[in-house]
Structures are given as C-alpha cells and as structure tokens.
Design a protein around this motif. Sequence first.
Motif, mmCIF file in Angstrom:
data_model
loop_
_atom_site.group_PDB
_atom_site.id
_atom_site.type_symbol
_atom_site.label_atom_id
_atom_site.label_comp_id
_atom_site.label_asym_id
_atom_site.label_seq_id
_atom_site.Cartn_x
_atom_site.Cartn_y
_atom_site.Cartn_z
ATOM 1 N N LYS A 13 0.814 -1.213 0.000
ATOM 2 C CA LYS A 13 0.000 0.000 0.000
ATOM 3 C C LYS A 13 0.853 1.271 0.000
ATOM 4 N N LYS B 138 1.378 4.136 -3.086
ATOM 5 C CA LYS B 138 1.195 5.590 -2.908
ATOM 6 C C LYS B 138 2.432 6.341 -3.383
ATOM 7 N N THR C 38 -5.449 0.674 -6.287
ATOM 8 C CA THR C 38 -6.295 -0.473 -5.945
ATOM 9 C C THR C 38 -6.373 -1.544 -7.017
#
Length: 88
Positions: free
Chosen positions: A34, A38, A67
């Motif tokens: 994750k 980013k 995602t």
Amino acid sequence: MKEKKAYIFFNCDEEKSRTSMNVFYNQEIYRDLKGARKALLSKVEAEQAAGRIHIADMDAVQQAILTGEPTDASAFIQYGAIESFTII
C-alpha cells in the motif's frame, strides 16, 4: 502462493518502446504494498507536474495504481509507462 510483484515507472517515447525505457534513469522500484503504491502514484504525479508526461485520465491512473493493476495505468500515460516484475 501468490507471486510477489514490483513495479518501475519509466519515462519513454510515445510508442512505449522497450529501448526508450532506461533502467539507469528510472531506478526506483515499488513493491506491491500500500505505501509503495502511494509512492508510485506520487512519482507519476511529480512527472506530470514537471511536464515530462501527460495523463489523459488521472482518476483511472489513481485507481489502477492504488487499488488495481498498476501497469493498466500506462494506457492513460503519454511518454511514461509502468512495468511489473516478479520478485524471486
């Protein structure tokens, strides 16, 4: 077991030819995590802000990177591409 992936953003020509993707210029590797996704999005946004790439649909790019499958974002990026590599 799911294979682990890493992603690299490349500046490239309009045709996204492999010969225009220089690993010595684009060295940052982003893991399929994750926080790394980013960071990859931040890299793409910085490249656009600097005028080195053009993005047709920023929402689609954000969704693919954060995602979805980050390599799908390449379809919306002119002069840039995201490639995936399997981590062994």
